[in-house]
Motif scaffolding. Structure first.
Motif, PDB file in Angstrom:
ATOM      1  N   VAL A  84       0.836  -1.206   0.000  1.00 37.18           N
ATOM      2  CA  VAL A  84       0.000   0.000   0.000  1.00 37.18           C
ATOM      3  C   VAL A  84       0.870   1.255   0.000  1.00 37.18           C
ATOM      4  O   VAL A  84       0.585   2.220  -0.718  1.00 37.18           O
ATOM      5  N   ALA A  85       1.947   1.241   0.781  1.00 36.30           N
ATOM      6  CA  ALA A  85       2.845   2.396   0.795  1.00 36.30           C
ATOM      7  C   ALA A  85       3.498   2.583  -0.569  1.00 36.30           C
ATOM      8  O   ALA A  85       3.607   3.716  -1.064  1.00 36.30           O
ATOM      9  N   GLY A  86       3.915   1.499  -1.201  1.00 40.69           N
ATOM     10  CA  GLY A  86       4.518   1.583  -2.525  1.00 40.69           C
ATOM     11  C   GLY A  86       3.557   2.104  -3.564  1.00 40.69           C
ATOM     12  O   GLY A  86       3.912   2.942  -4.406  1.00 40.69           O
ATOM     13  N   ILE A  87       2.323   1.639  -3.514  1.00 45.45           N
ATOM     14  CA  ILE A  87       1.319   2.115  -4.474  1.00 45.45           C
ATOM     15  C   ILE A  87       1.007   3.585  -4.241  1.00 45.45           C
ATOM     16  O   ILE A  87       0.859   4.360  -5.199  1.00 45.45           O
ATOM     17  N   SER A  88       0.945   4.002  -2.984  1.00 48.85           N
ATOM     18  CA  SER A  88       0.656   5.417  -2.707  1.00 48.85           C
ATOM     19  C   SER A  88       1.810   6.321  -3.156  1.00 48.85           C
ATOM     20  O   SER A  88       1.582   7.411  -3.692  1.00 48.85           O
ATOM     21  N   VAL A  89       3.056   5.870  -2.984  1.00 47.08           N
ATOM     22  CA  VAL A  89       4.189   6.668  -3.469  1.00 47.08           C
ATOM     23  C   VAL A  89       4.197   6.687  -4.993  1.00 47.08           C
ATOM     24  O   VAL A  89       4.530   7.707  -5.614  1.00 47.08           O
ATOM     25  N   LEU A  90       3.768   5.607  -5.625  1.00 48.92           N
ATOM     26  CA  LEU A  90       3.668   5.574  -7.086  1.00 48.92           C
ATOM     27  C   LEU A  90       2.623   6.555  -7.584  1.00 48.92           C
ATOM     28  O   LEU A  90       2.831   7.237  -8.597  1.00 48.92           O
ATOM     29  N   VAL A  91       1.517   6.669  -6.872  1.00 47.91           N
ATOM     30  CA  VAL A  91       0.484   7.647  -7.232  1.00 47.91           C
ATOM     31  C   VAL A  91       1.032   9.060  -7.108  1.00 47.91           C
ATOM     32  O   VAL A  91       0.775   9.927  -7.963  1.00 47.91           O
ATOM     33  N   VAL A  92       1.821   9.308  -6.066  1.00 50.80           N
ATOM     34  CA  VAL A  92       2.443  10.628  -5.896  1.00 50.80           C
ATOM     35  C   VAL A  92       3.369  10.921  -7.067  1.00 50.80           C
ATOM     36  O   VAL A  92       3.382  12.032  -7.614  1.00 50.80           O
ATOM     37  N   TYR A  93       4.122   9.929  -7.496  1.00 55.25           N
ATOM     38  CA  TYR A  93       5.024  10.114  -8.642  1.00 55.25           C
ATOM     39  C   TYR A  93       4.234  10.370  -9.924  1.00 55.25           C
ATOM     40  O   TYR A  93       4.585  11.242 -10.717  1.00 55.25           O
ATOM     41  N   LEU A  94       3.167   9.612 -10.125  1.00 52.73           N
ATOM     42  CA  LEU A  94       2.381   9.774 -11.344  1.00 52.73           C
ATOM     43  C   LEU A  94       1.642  11.108 -11.396  1.00 52.73           C
ATOM     44  O   LEU A  94       1.316  11.587 -12.481  1.00 52.73           O
ATOM     45  N   CYS A  95       1.385  11.705 -10.241  1.00 48.51           N
ATOM     46  CA  CYS A  95       0.753  13.032 -10.198  1.00 48.51           C
ATOM     47  C   CYS A  95       1.777  14.146 -10.396  1.00 48.51           C
ATOM     48  O   CYS A  95       1.427  15.321 -10.281  1.00 48.51           O
ATOM     49  N   LYS A  96       3.006  13.788 -10.665  1.00 51.34           N
ATOM     50  CA  LYS A  96       4.096  14.738 -10.924  1.00 51.34           C
ATOM     51  C   LYS A  96       4.371  15.653  -9.728  1.00 51.34           C
ATOM     52  O   LYS A  96       4.795  16.787  -9.882  1.00 51.34           O
ATOM     53  N   VAL A  97       4.126  15.129  -8.522  1.00 54.21           N
ATOM     54  CA  VAL A  97       4.407  15.896  -7.317  1.00 54.21           C
ATOM     55  C   VAL A  97       5.848  15.688  -6.872  1.00 54.21           C
ATOM     56  O   VAL A  97       6.490  16.587  -6.344  1.00 54.21           O
ATOM     57  N   ALA A  98       6.364  14.480  -7.089  1.00 53.70           N
ATOM     58  CA  ALA A  98       7.707  14.138  -6.636  1.00 53.70           C
ATOM     59  C   ALA A  98       8.570  13.740  -7.830  1.00 53.70           C
ATOM     60  O   ALA A  98       8.070  13.498  -8.930  1.00 53.70           O
ATOM     61  N   GLY A  99       9.853  13.645  -7.584  1.00 58.57           N
ATOM     62  CA  GLY A  99      10.804  13.324  -8.640  1.00 58.57           C
ATOM     63  C   GLY A  99      10.953  11.829  -8.862  1.00 58.57           C
ATOM     64  O   GLY A  99      10.135  11.012  -8.421  1.00 58.57           O
ATOM     65  N   VAL A 100      12.041  11.479  -9.532  1.00 62.66           N
ATOM     66  CA  VAL A 100      12.298  10.091  -9.892  1.00 62.66           C
ATOM     67  C   VAL A 100      12.546   9.229  -8.658  1.00 62.66           C
ATOM     68  O   VAL A 100      12.252   8.031  -8.666  1.00 62.66           O
ATOM     69  N   TRP A 101      13.042   9.825  -7.574  1.00 60.38           N
ATOM     70  CA  TRP A 101      13.284   9.064  -6.357  1.00 60.38           C
ATOM     71  C   TRP A 101      12.002   8.394  -5.874  1.00 60.38           C
ATOM     72  O   TRP A 101      12.038   7.307  -5.298  1.00 60.38           O
ATOM     73  N   ALA A 102      10.852   9.023  -6.105  1.00 56.82           N
ATOM     74  CA  ALA A 102       9.575   8.447  -5.683  1.00 56.82           C
ATOM     75  C   ALA A 102       9.272   7.179  -6.479  1.00 56.82           C
ATOM     76  O   ALA A 102       8.720   6.216  -5.940  1.00 56.82           O
ATOM     77  N   LEU A 103       9.632   7.175  -7.760  1.00 56.37           N
ATOM     78  CA  LEU A 103       9.419   5.986  -8.577  1.00 56.37           C
ATOM     79  C   LEU A 103      10.253   4.822  -8.050  1.00 56.37           C
ATOM     80  O   LEU A 103       9.755   3.707  -7.890  1.00 56.37           O
ATOM     81  N   TYR A 104      11.526   5.088  -7.772  1.00 59.12           N
ATOM     82  CA  TYR A 104      12.403   4.035  -7.263  1.00 59.12           C
ATOM     83  C   TYR A 104      11.937   3.535  -5.897  1.00 59.12           C
ATOM     84  O   TYR A 104      11.945   2.335  -5.621  1.00 59.12           O
ATOM     85  N   THR A 105      11.535   4.459  -5.060  1.00 58.66           N
ATOM     86  CA  THR A 105      11.041   4.084  -3.732  1.00 58.66           C
ATOM     87  C   THR A 105       9.781   3.241  -3.839  1.00 58.66           C
ATOM     88  O   THR A 105       9.631   2.231  -3.144  1.00 58.66           O
ATOM     89  N   SER A 106       8.871   3.654  -4.712  1.00 56.65           N
ATOM     90  CA  SER A 106       7.618   2.911  -4.849  1.00 56.65           C
ATOM     91  C   SER A 106       7.863   1.511  -5.402  1.00 56.65           C
ATOM     92  O   SER A 106       7.253   0.543  -4.951  1.00 56.65           O
ATOM     93  N   LEU A 107       8.758   1.397  -6.371  1.00 52.74           N
ATOM     94  CA  LEU A 107       9.057   0.078  -6.913  1.00 52.74           C
ATOM     95  C   LEU A 107       9.687  -0.825  -5.859  1.00 52.74           C
ATOM     96  O   LEU A 107       9.363  -2.019  -5.781  1.00 52.74           O
ATOM     97  N   ALA A 108      10.567  -0.273  -5.042  1.00 45.27           N
ATOM     98  CA  ALA A 108      11.187  -1.069  -3.978  1.00 45.27           C
ATOM     99  C   ALA A 108      10.142  -1.514  -2.954  1.00 45.27           C
ATOM    100  O   ALA A 108      10.123  -2.683  -2.542  1.00 45.27           O
ATOM    101  N   LEU A 109       9.255  -0.609  -2.556  1.00 39.41           N
ATOM    102  CA  LEU A 109       8.231  -0.958  -1.574  1.00 39.41           C
ATOM    103  C   LEU A 109       7.254  -1.994  -2.112  1.00 39.41           C
ATOM    104  O   LEU A 109       6.869  -2.928  -1.405  1.00 39.41           O
ATOM    105  N   VAL A 110       6.849  -1.843  -3.354  1.00 38.75           N
ATOM    106  CA  VAL A 110       5.937  -2.820  -3.948  1.00 38.75           C
ATOM    107  C   VAL A 110       6.621  -4.177  -4.063  1.00 38.75           C
ATOM    108  O   VAL A 110       6.011  -5.218  -3.794  1.00 38.75           O
ATOM    109  N   ALA A 111       7.889  -4.194  -4.440  1.00 41.46           N
ATOM    110  CA  ALA A 111       8.620  -5.464  -4.539  1.00 41.46           C
ATOM    111  C   ALA A 111       8.739  -6.136  -3.173  1.00 41.46           C
ATOM    112  O   ALA A 111       8.544  -7.357  -3.045  1.00 41.46           O
ATOM    113  N   ILE A 112       9.043  -5.366  -2.142  1.00 45.97           N
ATOM    114  CA  ILE A 112       9.112  -5.911  -0.786  1.00 45.97           C
ATOM    115  C   ILE A 112       7.751  -6.447  -0.361  1.00 45.97           C
ATOM    116  O   ILE A 112       7.643  -7.537   0.210  1.00 45.97           O
ATOM    117  N   GLY A 113       6.706  -5.690  -0.632  1.00 50.88           N
ATOM    118  CA  GLY A 113       5.357  -6.120  -0.263  1.00 50.88           C
ATOM    119  C   GLY A 113       4.943  -7.390  -0.968  1.00 50.88           C
ATOM    120  O   GLY A 113       4.415  -8.324  -0.346  1.00 50.88           O
TER     121      GLY A 113
END
Length: 150
Positions: A84-113
């Motif tokens: 859920v945390a990874g998906i929410s950070v991915l949504v933040v990235y897709l809304c163009k609120v955060a930079g590329v670091w959010a994409l990497y963070t979201s992918l790592a969290l989703v993979a861990i989950g």
């Protein structure tokens, strides 16, 4: 000045906070040992008979006993939270609120989950006989403590 504050925040989170958590955990354990020792010393001073089992660590206490089902439920909880945390950070990235670091963070969290959820479901499948045996033993122990015949 902002650069210094920006430097201290990650250092505080990554270095000071874990050290503080470990220190508090060890301090609480030492205080519990000191309390137990004080009670035992008082009992010895008063001439009471002391059970040597009290000096040993209580590994069989129900509070410290780790069940297989509890460990698997912890994996389920971690998997859901990380996903859920990874998906929410991915949504933040897709809304163009955060930079590329959010994409990497979201992918790592989703993979861990996902990995943790897979471990949970595989564990449930392969450990089901052990889980049912633990549940049966727990019921028998509870019934024997209550004085009921099984």
């Amino acid at each position: 000045m902002q650069n210094i504050v920006a430097l201290f925040i990650p250092i505080g989170i990554c270095v000071v906070l874990p050290v503080l958590v470990v220190w508090l955990k060890l301090r609480s354990k030492n205080l519990a040992i000191d309390k137990k020792a004080a009670v035992l010393m008082k009992a010895i001073e008063n001439g009471m008979e002391v059970d040597t089992n009290l000096l040993l660590e209580e590994t069989d206490s129900p509070k410290r006993k780790q069940f297989i089902k509890t460990g698997l439920l912890a994996k389920l909880q971690l998997g859901v939270i990380a996903s859920v945390a990874g998906i929410s950070v991915l949504v933040v990235y897709l809304c163009k609120v955060a930079g590329v670091w959010a994409l990497y963070t979201s992918l790592a969290l989703v993979a861990i989950g996902i990995g943790t959820l897979v471990a949970y479901f595989v564990g449930i499948r392969y450990l089901s006989p052990e889980i049912s045996a633990e549940e049966k033993k727990a019921v028998e122990t509870t019934d024997s403590k209550n004085g009921q015949a099984v």
